[in-house]
Enzyme design. Structure first.
Site: not given
Lengths: 546, 550
Positions: B286, B346-348
């Site tokens: 992100h 989060d969400e790598v």
């Protein structure tokens, strides 16, 4: 505003975006929503200086200075085109810019009339050095052309305004392009309605379907029956539309080429009517029994059902009310509703049952409903008005005059296509709302669904297809009031606007529409319309309210 | 006509005076009825309301410091709260000229509200924290009402009650007079951390919108503003140390940024309302927008043997990355006074790392094999050490815990992944970490109808675990992610849907009557509308003062 304001964050710089589009000469094409029928533009562009910018009437024009609709529109569009100028800041240039004149010519002087079902909205617009020539048959067409012109103008980052050399021939695909607002489930302040009318004009909508009363409340203040709103509105003083409010809405709409179509839905959806007609004795009329008393067993339960179709007093009341409505609302159409009638109360009532026997209806309550609707339609016929009714009325096979318009609101594409087929086969004109129930919200880009509707994709002859007079976006009010109306309506309704105005072949690609609609949404923001985002990104001028 | 003056008034305890359109309105959908708790929202832990009522007159009513209070006139936090709530109660001074002349105080009036901060340190000039005492006790009786709270934070919450929630009977004689019932309220929050996440990266949110929502948060007793300030899409935070981050990474370097003064204003505005501001600087994923202003911060992705020109997550193998982070988070630790920073995590997406030959080499050196989660943990571990050295605690999204990163004991794990969040709560607390819950409260997901009920029915402690584990749940957050939300639609989309979460996090566990909640929440939303907040309707109905901001 044109692409310069767009929110495509993936591009490295505004100037680059601008440069690309400038080179391709795409401003104007990209900039107009809904897309004109035919548009050609070139990279050649002309600077506009607010101090040397004029609207004038062509010498051959049937309307000249003093034409209220156009005089007002000139003022309005000047501020829309040059917001910085009218709001008093920004740059003032005393340069040697040549004057630019928009010359408007119309074929008919209909300045003092109301737009109607037959009004031509076609126009041609030709932008060249120092002038734009806008020609239309009617002032309503000229209004559409002015809107288009205002969308062709763009402002560069440094403040200068430009318009490109452009030729446009334009006309709507459908004559009826409506928005329904529901002022019964929540009261909408007049200001919210006017704001919506403004935004409607930006998307070239031309009918405001005013679902003004329903079960929850009766905000219309009737001259003849003031008790209807005194007892039936949410609040008798603050939550009503006075005659002057209604007049204001109608004239505001007229100035923007928008018809106001009132709906007084009956015999169902009338709980609020009963408050003014059932609960008290009215000195001005002898009927105090508009709604059907429901029975539980052999005695009245104290609750009421739909309008009581068996009493002559009902029809006398309706005739008087609709006489008033037809004098207040100038449009030649009246929406009579006729949807979702629940028969259980009628069934419970012994008098209604006796009437059924007498009339030979057996146990078929749809016949009773048909009997009622026939009477109501005849009342409006006598008032020289054309009726629009919800599709339910057709579904019950009622005998209704051939010029009645059926309004399709139910179901998925397959089922409304079948309905379109059936109704047009029977020779009735039809209005499509089913795919555009915009009050139904979901996560994501649901505007794509509204955009990809194909209104004429049903089996039928060419003649049948001509009977589809247009479509309508419905914003029912269960979950909507002044707090969330505008962002929920725009730009989602604009997707339907392009479907109803533009050529379907030229606008079949929803992905191509996306950046254009993003730009248009930013333009709405710049004009003060609180239109919500389509996806991540930004606008040059963000909404400044809360 | 007098009895129609206000719905809020009419729908309290005064039987027989309800608006006649409400009580006999027939529809299968929810029917409004007056709750015995009037419009109290969120419902206090203990309420006793008596039938006895007192008049309130704007010209004579005062909110004052109690003599024994440890906070006096120098406590600007309380003084500005007095003024705010006085205006909410009576409108601005302009609106009340008549009552000044018309009416004097009489013995049946409630003449003042005394605010008594009982603990020696009122914390007036401090910042709220996760351990702040928010309890208060409110006694409404003649001739004065007393609001007792150990700290100013509790007093702020008590303030809110004085006006509306204690029902006001319709004025019969005097149009603009209000009244208040005798009452005793003992109140404190069930959970310490009651937050709202706003996302100012996917769409820029003007300061005005943030402030309006802080104000509304206070009306709902939320106490944490989780500011998801930057993300892939844009970097609006103007960093003093690295100004190029927003110069290059914001949507626009001047109009779409938060300057240090803006940030300070938000923090102080929040403090005055007892709200903590927790900034989130989410890494290593992100972070696309970071890369625009900070060269070499992001991993160059490869296509075959050449860089593809696109970039992935933060580059975890360079020392410069950690130098940058150390400087950056040092700045953050001074700009944001709260004891915690949210570090994301989060969400790598591993595909870019996998494509990069330098990363592959580094993986080999470190003996990570093919497990890129180990590389992520390597990065996070170093980042956590950096942030620890700035004397801040941290919150992280659940993936960081799931990936087995070593965390400080006071780390707060933020559970967000829907489906299985109960299980996640179990394992996070079993590992001994404190946690906050967001999974059921992603308010950016909209649907037709009354979805507030869904948010209301959530029970945060409904997972398998010991009492000790349950104590580790310190609260939750309603998240309004910004893909489809900006200033145009944020406020009506958030309120009153977030209010449902507010009551779940504040009120007692057994406050679950959805019908009673509907009745109170309807009035609460009208109150927000009356205070100028465009909170959307729950269902067909009306407010006495509709939203006028169109």
């Amino acid at each position: 505003m044109s692409v310069v304001t767009s929110g495509r964050y993936t591009f490295p710089s505004y100037n680059l975006v601008f440069f690309i589009f400038l080179q391709l000469g795409l401003h104007s094409v990209e900039g107009v929503w809904p897309l004109p029928q035919s548009i050609t533009s070139s990279p050649e562009r002309y600077p506009l200086n607010p101090q040397a910018f004029y609207f004038t009437y062509g010498s051959q024009s049937a309307a000249q200075e003093g034409c209220s609709v156009l005089d007002e529109a000139f003022k309005r569009y000047f501020s829309l085109i040059f917001p910085d100028y009218s709001s008093g800041y920004g740059f003032l240039r005393f340069s040697v810019d040549k004057p630019f004149t928009v010359q408007v010519s119309v074929g008919r002087d209909d300045c003092d009339s109301y737009p109607d079902e037959d009004s031509s909205e076609q126009y041609t617009l030709s932008v060249s050095a120092g002038q734009a020539s806008l020609k239309a048959e009617t002032v309503w067409g000229a209004l559409r052309g002015l809107e288009t012109f205002s969308q062709l103008v763009y402002q560069e980052d440094f403040g200068s305004y430009y318009v490109n050399k452009t030729e446009i021939k334009d006309f709507p695909r459908f004559q009826f392009r409506g928005i329904l607002l529901d002022t019964s489930r929540h009261y909408l302040p007049v200001q919210a309605i006017l704001k919506t009318l403004d935004a409607m004009a930006f998307s070239k909508f031309n009918v405001f379907h005013w679902h003004i009363v329903d079960d929850p409340s009766f905000p219309y203040q009737s001259r003849t029956f003031p008790d209807l709103s005194a007892k039936g509105a949410f609040h008798p003083m603050t939550h009503i539309y006075t005659q002057s409010d209604v007049g204001r809405v109608i004239s505001f709409a007229r100035m923007r080429g928008i018809r106001v179509l009132p709906e007084f839905d009956s015999p169902g959806h009338t709980q609020s009517w009963g408050k003014g007609k059932n609960s008290v004795k009215l000195p001005t009329s002898s009927q105090s029994d508009l709604l059907t008393p429901c029975y539980s067993g052999s005695s009245p339960s104290g609750t009421f059902g739909p309008v009581n179709p068996i009493l002559p007093s009902t029809y006398k009341f309706m005739a008087t009310l609709f006489k008033e409505v037809s004098s207040v609302f100038p449009d030649s159409y009246i929406h009579l509703g006729g949807d979702e009638v629940n028969f259980s109360c009628w069934k419970s009532n012994p008098d209604v049952r006796a009437f059924m026997l007498k009339m030979g209806f057996g146990a078929d309550f749809t016949k009773l409903e048909a009997y009622y609707m026939e009477n109501i339609v005849n009342i409006t016929v006598a008032l020289n008005r054309t009726s629009i009714v919800w599709q339910d009325v057709f579904d019950y096979h009622e005998r209704i005059p051939k010029d009645t318009v059926l309004h399709i609101w139910k179901g998925l594409p397959a089922s409304y296509a079948a309905e379109l087929s059936a109704i047009t086969k029977a020779g009735y004109r039809v209005l499509l709302a089913a795919p555009w129930y915009i009050n139904h919200i979901s996560y994501g880009q649901d505007w794509r669904n509204y955009y990809t509707v194909q209104p004429l994709n049903f089996s039928g002859t060419e003649e049948q297809k001509k009977l589809v007079i247009g479509g309508e976006v419905c914003m029912w009010g269960e979950y909507v009031d002044a707090t969330n109306l505008t962002p929920r309506l725009w730009p989602r309704a604009s997707a339907a606007a392009e479907r109803l105005w533009s050529d379907e072949k030229q606008t079949s690609d929803v992905d191509k529409a996306f950046p254009r609609l993003q730009d248009f949404r930013c333009e709405l923001l710049r004009r003060g319309i609180q239109a919500e985002p389509l996806f991540v990104g930004h606008c040059k001028h963000e909404y400044q309210g809360v | 006509m007098l009895k129609f003056v206000s719905l809020l008034l009419a729908l309290s305890f005064c039987q027989g005076l309800q608006h006649n359109n409400i009580d006999d309105y027939v529809e299968a959908e929810p029917v409004f009825e007056a709750s015995k708790y009037g419009s109290l929202w969120p419902l206090p832990q203990k309420v006793q309301i008596s039938e006895v009522s007192f008049k309130l007159t704007s010209s004579s009513f005062r909110i004052v410091d109690a003599k024994a209070s440890s906070a006096g006139p120098s406590c600007s936090l309380l003084q500005s709260a007095y003024r705010r709530y006085y205006e909410y109660m009576f409108g601005s001074a302009k609106k009340q000229w008549w009552s000044k002349n018309n009416r004097r105080s009489d013995p049946s009036d409630l003449s003042e509200l005394q605010v008594w901060i009982t603990s020696p340190d009122s914390e007036c000039d401090g910042y709220p924290s996760v351990t702040s005492d928010e309890s208060y006790e409110l006694t409404v009786n003649q001739p004065v009402a007393v609001l007792k709270a150990p700290k100013v934070w509790g007093a702020l919450h008590g303030r809110i009650y004085t006006r509306f929630e204690l029902n006001f009977c319709p004025p019969t004689l005097h149009l603009f007079q209000k009244s208040i019932n005798a009452a005793i309220i003992n109140d404190f929050p069930r959970f310490q951390h009651r937050g709202i996440l706003l996302d100012s990266s996917r769409h820029f949110l003007p300061i005005k919108v943030i402030l309006a929502n802080l104000e509304t948060m206070a009306m709902n007793k939320f106490n944490v503003f989780h500011w998801h300030i930057v993300d892939d899409q844009s970097f609006p935070y103007l960093s003093r140390t690295f100004p190029q981050l927003s110069e290059q990474g914001a949507y626009h370097p001047y109009t779409h940024v938060y300057t240090p003064a803006d940030v300070k204003m938000v923090i102080e505005f929040a403090r005055l309302r007892g709200i903590r501001v927790i900034p989130e600087f989410d890494t290593p994923g992100h972070t696309q927008s970071w890369g625009k202003g900070q060269k070499d911060l992001l991993t160059p992705c490869y296509s075959g043997s050449k860089p593809s020109g696109s970039f992935g997550p933060v580059n975890p193998i360079l020392n410069t990355t950690y130098d940058f982070m150390a400087q950056f988070f040092t700045e953050i630790s001074t700009v944001f006074p709260d004891g915690y920073v949210h570090l994301g995590g989060d969400e790598v997406d591993f595909t870019c790392w996998k494509s990069n030959p330098d990363i592959q080499k580094f993986m080999e050196q470190q003996h990570f094999g093919d497990d890129y989660r180990k590389l992520e943990s390597f990065y996070i571990q170093k980042l956590l050490d950096i942030v620890t050295s700035t004397k801040k605690g941290y919150l992280i999204w659940q993936e960081v815990f799931d990936n087995g990163v070593k965390l400080k004991p006071d780390t707060v794990v933020h559970v967000w992944i829907g489906g299985g969040s109960d299980k996640e709560m179990s394992s996070v607390t079993a590992a001994g970490y404190t946690t906050i819950l967001s999974a059921p409260w992603y308010l950016d997901y909209i649907s037709y109808g009354q979805d507030w009920q869904k948010y209301y029915k959530v029970e945060p402690l409904n997972f398998e675990g010991t009492d000790e584990q349950k104590k580790l749940v310190i609260g939750g957050e309603a998240c309004l992610w910004g893909e489809y939300v900006d200033a145009t639609n944020l406020t009506p989309r958030l309120w009153p849907r977030a209010s449902a979460v507010a009551e779940r996090l504040w009120s007692a566990k057994d406050v679950t009557d959805i019908g009673d909640a509907f009745n109170r929440l309807s009035l609460h939303r009208c109150r927000m509308v009356e205070r100028g907040i465009p909170a959307e309707p729950l269902f067909s109905s009306y407010c006495p003062h509709e939203y006028k901001g169109v």
